[in-house]
Write a protein that holds these residues in place. Structure first.
Motif, mmCIF file in Angstrom:
data_model
loop_
_atom_site.group_PDB
_atom_site.id
_atom_site.type_symbol
_atom_site.label_atom_id
_atom_site.label_comp_id
_atom_site.label_asym_id
_atom_site.label_seq_id
_atom_site.Cartn_x
_atom_site.Cartn_y
_atom_site.Cartn_z
ATOM 1 N N ARG A 123 0.625 -1.043 0.065
ATOM 2 C CA ARG A 123 0.031 -0.041 0.013
ATOM 3 C C ARG A 123 0.877 1.326 0.002
ATOM 4 O O ARG A 123 1.993 1.246 0.815
ATOM 5 C CB ARG A 123 -0.785 -0.036 1.343
ATOM 6 C CG ARG A 123 -1.951 -1.111 1.197
ATOM 7 C CD ARG A 123 -2.775 -0.938 2.424
ATOM 8 N NE ARG A 123 -3.440 0.243 2.646
ATOM 9 C CZ ARG A 123 -4.097 0.392 3.722
ATOM 10 N NH1 ARG A 123 -4.269 -0.276 4.770
ATOM 11 N NH2 ARG A 123 -4.745 1.544 3.924
ATOM 12 N N ALA A 124 0.789 2.236 -0.913
ATOM 13 C CA ALA A 124 1.388 3.508 -0.763
ATOM 14 C C ALA A 124 0.811 4.613 -0.714
ATOM 15 O O ALA A 124 -0.584 4.863 -0.794
ATOM 16 C CB ALA A 124 1.774 3.531 -2.535
ATOM 17 N N LEU A 125 1.502 5.613 0.112
ATOM 18 C CA LEU A 125 1.073 6.661 0.555
ATOM 19 C C LEU A 125 1.778 7.736 -0.337
ATOM 20 O O LEU A 125 3.085 7.607 -0.153
ATOM 21 C CB LEU A 125 1.033 6.991 1.833
ATOM 22 C CG LEU A 125 0.686 8.466 2.669
ATOM 23 C CD1 LEU A 125 -0.627 8.704 2.178
ATOM 24 C CD2 LEU A 125 1.272 8.419 4.058
ATOM 25 N N VAL A 126 1.361 8.563 -0.952
ATOM 26 C CA VAL A 126 2.018 9.621 -1.657
ATOM 27 C C VAL A 126 1.764 10.960 -1.352
ATOM 28 O O VAL A 126 0.588 11.258 -1.473
ATOM 29 C CB VAL A 126 1.927 9.560 -3.393
ATOM 30 C CG1 VAL A 126 2.511 10.639 -3.973
ATOM 31 C CG2 VAL A 126 2.199 8.125 -3.679
ATOM 32 N N ALA A 127 2.697 11.767 -0.897
ATOM 33 C CA ALA A 127 2.269 13.285 -0.562
ATOM 34 C C ALA A 127 3.846 13.788 -0.607
ATOM 35 O O ALA A 127 4.709 13.421 -1.062
ATOM 36 C CB ALA A 127 1.684 13.319 0.911
ATOM 37 N N ASN A 128 3.730 15.285 0.058
ATOM 38 C CA ASN A 128 4.925 15.920 -0.272
ATOM 39 C C ASN A 128 6.017 15.376 0.692
ATOM 40 O O ASN A 128 5.499 14.604 1.915
ATOM 41 C CB ASN A 128 4.984 17.300 -0.077
ATOM 42 C CG ASN A 128 4.471 17.897 1.219
ATOM 43 O OD1 ASN A 128 4.969 17.298 2.319
ATOM 44 N ND2 ASN A 128 3.699 18.731 1.135
ATOM 45 N N THR A 129 7.182 15.826 0.750
ATOM 46 C CA THR A 129 8.188 15.443 1.765
ATOM 47 C C THR A 129 8.064 15.305 3.178
ATOM 48 O O THR A 129 8.296 14.424 3.993
ATOM 49 C CB THR A 129 9.612 15.728 1.299
ATOM 50 O OG1 THR A 129 10.135 15.324 -0.138
ATOM 51 C CG2 THR A 129 10.755 15.278 2.188
ATOM 52 N N ALA A 130 7.567 16.380 3.439
ATOM 53 C CA ALA A 130 7.521 16.752 4.995
ATOM 54 C C ALA A 130 6.291 15.814 5.513
ATOM 55 O O ALA A 130 6.463 15.258 6.563
ATOM 56 C CB ALA A 130 6.978 18.285 5.231
ATOM 57 N N ASP A 131 5.297 15.765 4.711
ATOM 58 C CA ASP A 131 4.106 14.687 5.239
ATOM 59 C C ASP A 131 4.617 13.343 5.440
ATOM 60 O O ASP A 131 4.165 12.677 6.080
ATOM 61 C CB ASP A 131 2.703 15.001 4.258
ATOM 62 C CG ASP A 131 2.274 16.476 4.416
ATOM 63 O OD1 ASP A 131 2.397 16.970 5.450
ATOM 64 O OD2 ASP A 131 1.415 16.792 3.638
ATOM 65 N N ILE A 132 5.419 12.928 4.394
ATOM 66 C CA ILE A 132 5.680 11.535 4.412
ATOM 67 C C ILE A 132 6.721 11.269 5.445
ATOM 68 O O ILE A 132 6.809 10.153 6.266
ATOM 69 C CB ILE A 132 6.495 11.039 3.029
ATOM 70 C CG1 ILE A 132 5.287 11.179 1.853
ATOM 71 C CG2 ILE A 132 7.211 9.845 3.023
ATOM 72 C CD1 ILE A 132 4.427 10.201 1.875
ATOM 73 N N VAL A 133 7.654 12.121 5.725
ATOM 74 C CA VAL A 133 8.640 11.895 6.799
ATOM 75 C C VAL A 133 7.623 11.945 7.869
ATOM 76 O O VAL A 133 7.919 10.995 8.983
ATOM 77 C CB VAL A 133 9.653 13.029 6.870
ATOM 78 C CG1 VAL A 133 10.518 13.013 8.152
ATOM 79 C CG2 VAL A 133 10.545 13.068 5.720
ATOM 80 N N ALA A 134 6.890 12.488 8.195
ATOM 81 C CA ALA A 134 5.785 12.378 9.414
ATOM 82 C C ALA A 134 5.169 11.346 9.336
ATOM 83 O O ALA A 134 4.933 10.829 10.803
ATOM 84 C CB ALA A 134 4.876 13.851 9.250
ATOM 85 N N ALA A 135 4.774 10.577 8.525
ATOM 86 C CA ALA A 135 4.131 9.333 8.493
ATOM 87 C C ALA A 135 5.003 8.261 8.896
ATOM 88 O O ALA A 135 4.560 7.316 9.515
ATOM 89 C CB ALA A 135 3.744 8.992 6.960
ATOM 90 N N VAL A 136 6.385 8.492 8.481
ATOM 91 C CA VAL A 136 7.310 7.454 9.101
ATOM 92 C C VAL A 136 7.446 7.604 10.522
ATOM 93 O O VAL A 136 7.414 6.524 11.189
ATOM 94 C CB VAL A 136 8.838 7.704 8.425
ATOM 95 C CG1 VAL A 136 9.792 6.861 8.979
ATOM 96 C CG2 VAL A 136 8.661 7.626 6.814
#
Length: 300
Positions: A123-136
């Motif tokens: 399953r992939a979540l695609v967003a800008n870098t700041a939001d993706i790092v927050a998801a990690v």
């Protein structure tokens, strides 16, 4: 043992939602049961984990210290379940990707991965870098591939692959002129089409260009690279984007790669994983595949 996984689950839910009422809904318990479990956890540890601010529960120093440990414990438990509760079921991994990677690289990479790991689900979540790092950081994804620097704590960041950035314009844009190399003065006076703040592409473009142009005047900002390249093709301005993003319109004659006085512009893509996440065999296999896939894509 006085501490239970259920108590840690409720603690994390309260930390995420800010109240025992909202946390109870997340973990399918009554509000009174969630409150009791949180009270039992605090009593066992001999500390308060939250400060009461109005109607909200806000993590204090003790809660912030427990947070990564609680996430790690629950992640270990989930790994055990995936390995032993249903060993024949296909694994499901959640991967995050910043916009350029998610739109132009991830589909081909996941397709290749599925060819060698037929039972895997991704399953992939695609967003800008700041939001993706927050998801990690928040354990919403198992790992991530990003196209900009990572400023978060408690994550491991590994260079993944190199990307080339090029400056493009529509064939009829005034800056194209007679085809001679475009100087820095012309680039400083141009109207640039840029990604939004928080985008890895925006940060990478600024990092690459500002040392030479000193400032980057923006005429429009867009939420994704696809919109920028289409707007550039319509003549609204010039842009600096990944070659992978604009190659199709260059081949179609709708964009031109500009010859400029700038040096070759490159940026790194990165692989990001939480330091507190236990790497399951399926996650380790996916990360190894990502590394191998990136090596095959690099020129030379």
């Amino acid at each position: 043992m006085k501490i239970s996984l259920r108590q840690l689950q409720i603690f994390l839910a309260v930390a995420q939602s800010g109240s025992t009422t909202a946390a109870a809904a997340l973990v399918a318990l009554s509000q009174s049961a969630a409150s009791a479990a949180l009270n039992e956890l605090e009593h066992s540890l001999g500390v308060q984990l939250f400060d009461r601010v109005g109607k909200r529960l806000v993590l204090n120093d003790s809660g912030r210290r427990l947070l990564p440990q609680a996430r790690h414990m629950l992640d270990l438990a989930q790994t055990i379940e995936r390995q032993f509760v249903d060993p024949h079921a296909g694994s499901e991994l959640h991967i995050g990707a910043s916009t350029t990677i998610g739109s132009y690289m991830l589909p081909a990479m996941v397709a290749a991965y599925r060819q060698t790991h037929a039972g895997a689900r991704v399953r992939a979540l695609v967003a800008n870098t700041a939001d993706i790092v927050a998801a990690v950081v928040n354990f919403e994804v198992d790992a991530a591939l990003i196209e900009g620097p990572c400023h978060a704590d408690d994550v491991d960041v590994e260079p993944w692959m190199t990307d080339e950035l090029i400056v493009v314009a529509a064939p009829g844009h005034p800056i194209v002129g007679d085809g001679r190399k475009i100087g820095l003065k012309q680039l400083r006076q141009a109207e640039w089409l840029l990604r939004e703040a928080g985008s890895g592409t925006r940060e990478a473009v600024e990092h690459a260009l500002i040392p030479y142009l000193h400032h980057l005047p923006s005429s429009f900002e867009f939420g994704n690279s696809e919109a920028i390249k289409r707007a550039t093709a319509e003549g609204l301005g010039i842009s600096c984007l990944s070659r992978a993003v604009v190659q199709d319109l260059i081949e179609a004659g709708k964009l031109l790669e500009l010859a400029t006085a700038l040096p070759t512009l490159r940026r790194h893509f990165y692989m990001v994983v939480s330091r507190h996440r236990a790497a399951s065999p399926s996650l380790a296999a996916l990360l190894a595949f990502c590394r191998d896939w990136a090596r095959l894509q690099q020129p030379g």
